[in-house]
Write a protein that holds these residues in place. Structure first.
Motif, short mmCIF file in Angstrom:
data_model
loop_
_atom_site.label_atom_id
_atom_site.label_comp_id
_atom_site.label_asym_id
_atom_site.label_seq_id
_atom_site.Cartn_x
_atom_site.Cartn_y
_atom_site.Cartn_z
N ALA A 172 0.85 -1.20 0.00
CA ALA A 172 0.00 0.00 0.00
C ALA A 172 0.89 1.25 0.00
CB ALA A 172 -0.88 0.01 1.24
N ASP A 173 0.41 2.30 -0.41
CA ASP A 173 -0.71 2.57 -1.29
C ASP A 173 -0.15 2.56 -2.71
OD1 ASP A 173 -2.84 3.71 -2.72
OD2 ASP A 173 -2.50 5.69 -1.91
N CYS A 174 -0.72 1.76 -3.56
CA CYS A 174 -0.19 1.62 -4.93
C CYS A 174 -1.11 2.26 -5.95
CB CYS A 174 -0.01 0.15 -5.26
SG CYS A 174 0.95 -0.73 -4.03
N ALA A 175 -2.18 2.96 -5.49
CA ALA A 175 -3.15 3.44 -6.49
C ALA A 175 -3.76 4.81 -6.24
CB ALA A 175 -4.27 2.42 -6.64
N VAL A 176 -3.68 5.36 -5.04
CA VAL A 176 -4.53 6.54 -4.79
C VAL A 176 -3.76 7.85 -4.55
CG1 VAL A 176 -6.40 7.50 -3.38
CG2 VAL A 176 -6.36 5.04 -3.85
N ILE A 177 -2.94 7.92 -3.51
CA ILE A 177 -2.41 9.24 -3.08
C ILE A 177 -1.00 9.45 -3.63
CG2 ILE A 177 -1.96 10.73 -1.11
CD1 ILE A 177 -3.85 8.99 0.51
N PRO A 178 -0.85 10.35 -4.59
CA PRO A 178 0.46 10.51 -5.23
C PRO A 178 1.60 10.84 -4.25
CG PRO A 178 -1.23 11.60 -6.52
CD PRO A 178 -1.89 11.18 -5.23
N GLU A 179 1.39 11.84 -3.41
CA GLU A 179 2.46 12.24 -2.48
C GLU A 179 1.89 12.33 -1.07
OE1 GLU A 179 3.88 15.82 -4.88
OE2 GLU A 179 5.72 15.11 -3.92
N PRO A 180 1.74 11.19 -0.39
CA PRO A 180 1.13 11.24 0.94
C PRO A 180 2.01 11.99 1.93
CG PRO A 180 2.02 9.04 0.50
CD PRO A 180 2.16 9.84 -0.77
N ASN A 181 1.38 12.77 2.82
CA ASN A 181 2.16 13.35 3.92
C ASN A 181 2.24 12.32 5.04
OD1 ASN A 181 -0.26 13.48 5.34
ND2 ASN A 181 -0.69 15.58 4.67
N ALA A 182 2.92 12.69 6.14
CA ALA A 182 3.12 11.71 7.22
C ALA A 182 1.80 11.24 7.81
CB ALA A 182 4.02 12.31 8.29
N GLU A 183 0.86 12.18 7.99
CA GLU A 183 -0.47 11.81 8.51
C GLU A 183 -1.13 10.78 7.60
OE1 GLU A 183 -2.63 12.56 10.88
OE2 GLU A 183 -1.57 14.13 12.00
N GLN A 184 -1.05 11.05 6.30
CA GLN A 184 -1.69 10.12 5.35
C GLN A 184 -0.97 8.77 5.34
OE1 GLN A 184 -1.51 12.94 2.05
NE2 GLN A 184 -3.75 13.02 1.97
N LEU A 185 0.37 8.79 5.49
CA LEU A 185 1.09 7.50 5.55
C LEU A 185 0.63 6.69 6.76
CD1 LEU A 185 4.84 8.16 4.62
CD2 LEU A 185 3.15 6.87 3.32
N ALA A 186 0.44 7.39 7.88
CA ALA A 186 -0.04 6.69 9.09
C ALA A 186 -1.47 6.17 8.84
CB ALA A 186 -0.01 7.63 10.29
N ASP A 187 -2.30 6.97 8.17
CA ASP A 187 -3.66 6.52 7.83
C ASP A 187 -3.61 5.28 6.92
OD1 ASP A 187 -4.70 8.66 9.22
OD2 ASP A 187 -5.26 9.83 7.44
N ILE A 188 -2.71 5.30 5.95
CA ILE A 188 -2.57 4.16 5.01
C ILE A 188 -2.17 2.90 5.80
CG2 ILE A 188 -1.19 3.22 3.09
CD1 ILE A 188 -0.98 6.22 2.09
N ALA A 189 -1.24 3.08 6.75
CA ALA A 189 -0.80 1.92 7.56
C ALA A 189 -1.99 1.35 8.34
CB ALA A 189 0.31 2.36 8.51
N CYS A 190 -2.77 2.22 8.96
CA CYS A 190 -3.92 1.74 9.77
C CYS A 190 -4.95 1.04 8.87
CB CYS A 190 -4.60 2.91 10.49
SG CYS A 190 -3.55 3.65 11.75
N ALA A 191 -5.26 1.67 7.72
CA ALA A 191 -6.27 1.09 6.82
C ALA A 191 -5.80 -0.25 6.28
CB ALA A 191 -6.56 2.07 5.68
N THR A 192 -4.52 -0.35 5.97
CA THR A 192 -4.03 -1.59 5.36
C THR A 192 -3.93 -2.71 6.40
OG1 THR A 192 -2.80 -0.18 3.85
CG2 THR A 192 -2.31 -2.53 3.76
N ALA A 193 -3.58 -2.33 7.63
CA ALA A 193 -3.59 -3.34 8.71
C ALA A 193 -5.01 -3.88 8.87
CB ALA A 193 -3.10 -2.71 10.01
N ALA A 194 -6.00 -2.98 8.77
CA ALA A 194 -7.40 -3.43 8.90
C ALA A 194 -7.78 -4.34 7.74
CB ALA A 194 -8.33 -2.22 8.97
N THR A 195 -7.36 -4.01 6.52
CA THR A 195 -7.65 -4.87 5.36
C THR A 195 -6.96 -6.23 5.53
OG1 THR A 195 -7.84 -2.93 3.92
CG2 THR A 195 -7.48 -5.04 2.83
#
Ligand SMILES: CC(C)(COP(=O)(O)OP(=O)(O)OC[C@H]1O[C@@H](n2cnc3c(N)ncnc32)[C@H](O)[C@@H]1OP(=O)(O)O)[C@@H](O)C(=O)NCCC(=O)NCCS
Ligand SMILES: CC(=O)OP(=O)(O)O
Length: 330
Positions: A172-195
């Motif tokens: 993750a993330d391979c499809a949505v957010i071109p340049e994630p900031n640190a907050e978004q990277l943390a969000d991606i980690a949480c969402a992907t752990a849930a998936t």
């Protein structure tokens, strides 16, 4: 039982209705046949009925049992148009513009079916760039309550079982957010752990990837990943994570032990969070093509209802598999 067999068995238990808006693509029609034969979901195809039936016959797909809905003659179109006008009020979308979108853009129409409960989920992207699918989903379905970030994960099924958990590893993330900031990277980690937990049944061990392991390089790009790791610590999340670390340190036990000896994740990560979309999208395609891994997804995360995307290079099986994954998310 393998991952997809398992997911299909779960999907069969309570049949969900999945919209496939890209009925002009013969792979979609063939996948619809497969889903109906395997009984993993009910299918709605969007478009002109005569054309869809003729196209299906031309490509040898039997789509008997699928519902076909043509937005141009849909009886509830007024309701859909009004809902879109309301949703886009802040953008001053007129009724005429909303009517045009609802009757000519099947991905928007399909997302509205899901939003209004006329379908349970949607799979698209075989015949359109990811951005088009995401825009329809973000504008119509919106994010789930309390969630700010829509992102995505690929469930990578690697062939020899050496990496992740018996070869299963999420990217993750391979499809949505071109340049994630640190907050978004943390969000991606949480969402992907849930998936990883809910869709794949894994106990997530998340590696936050970089070109540096634990301070081996100094650069603002490394700082960003380190900050995302700090944010995860502050959030008190209920999964293992560590970083920043390089990909080899994340997945090869001996290298993890050398580069990050105190890490609980290094060497055995089953979720890889890439630092940006360039690395994530390139990374998954290289593993898929060089290593012959199955790449299921991108599974979209953070939406209020399930909408999943496909790569335009997908196969009929990829579409049918993603329909089953989507059905289990409903
Ligand atoms: C996702 C994407 C389509 C959004 O693009 P966009 O519509 O131009 O986005 P904008 O920045 O104009 O934002 C539009 C709205 O969506 C929201 N939004 C955009 N990305 C979002 C995200 N990841 N999560 C949550 N909301 C998001 C914005 O907040 C904004 O909301 P508003 O309408 O209420 O103001 C875009 O980021 C994109 O193209 N990503 C790359 C897709 C891609 O090519 N992937 C590679 C192949 S898989
Ligand atoms: C996910 C992805 O890369 O999609 P596409 O190949 O369609 O751009």
């Amino acid at each position: 039982m393998g991952l997809i067999e398992n997911i299909k068995e779960n999907a069969k238990k309570e049949l969900k209705t999945i919209v496939l808006p890209e009925s002009e693509d013969e792979r979609v029609l063939q996948a619809a046949q497969k889903v109906l034969e395997e009984k993993t979901a009910n299918i709605i195809l969007i478009g002109d009925e005569d054309k869809i039936k003729a196209d299906a016959q031309a490509c040898g797909a039997s789509i008997e049992g699928a519902s076909i809905i043509n937005p141009k003659s849909f009886e509830n179109i007024e309701k859909y148009v009004n809902e879109l006008v309301e949703l886009r009020k802040s953008k001053n979308l007129s009724k005429e513009e909303a009517t045009e979108i609802m009757t000519t853009e099947p991905r928007f129409f399909g997302c509205m079916m899901v939003r209004l409960g006329d379908a349970d989920g949607l799979v698209a992207g075989s015949n359109s760039p990811t951005a088009d699918v995401l825009r329809a989903a973000i504008q119509v379905i919106k994010t789930a309550p309390g969630i700010n970030t829509v992102s995505s994960a690929f469930i990578m099924e690697t062939v020899d079982g050496k990496f992740g958990d018996n070869g299963l590893i999420l990217f993750a993330d391979c499809a949505v957010i071109p340049e994630p900031n640190a907050e978004q990277l943390a969000d991606i980690a949480c969402a992907t752990a849930a998936t990883a937990k809910s869709v794949v049944g894994l106990d997530p061990r998340v590696a936050m990837l970089s070109f540096s392991t634990k301070g081996s390089a100094n650069h603002p790009l490394v700082d960003k990943v380190q900050y995302a790791v700090d944010l995860l610590s502050e959030r008190n999340v209920d999964f293992s994570f560590d970083g920043e670390m390089q990909a080899d340190a994340a997945i090869v036990e001996a290298i993890g032990a050398k580069k990050a000896p105190d890490s609980k994740v290094a060497g055995k990560a089953n979720v890889l969070v890439f630092p940006d979309l360039q690395s994530g999208n390139i990374g998954y395609k290289l593993v898929q093509r060089f290593a012959g891994a199955h790449a299921h997804g991108p599974v979209v995360q953070g939406l209020n209802k399930p909408v999943n995307d496909l790569s335009r290079g997908c196969s009929v099986d990829d579409i049918a598999n993603l329909v089953a994954i989507t059905a289990t998310q409903c």
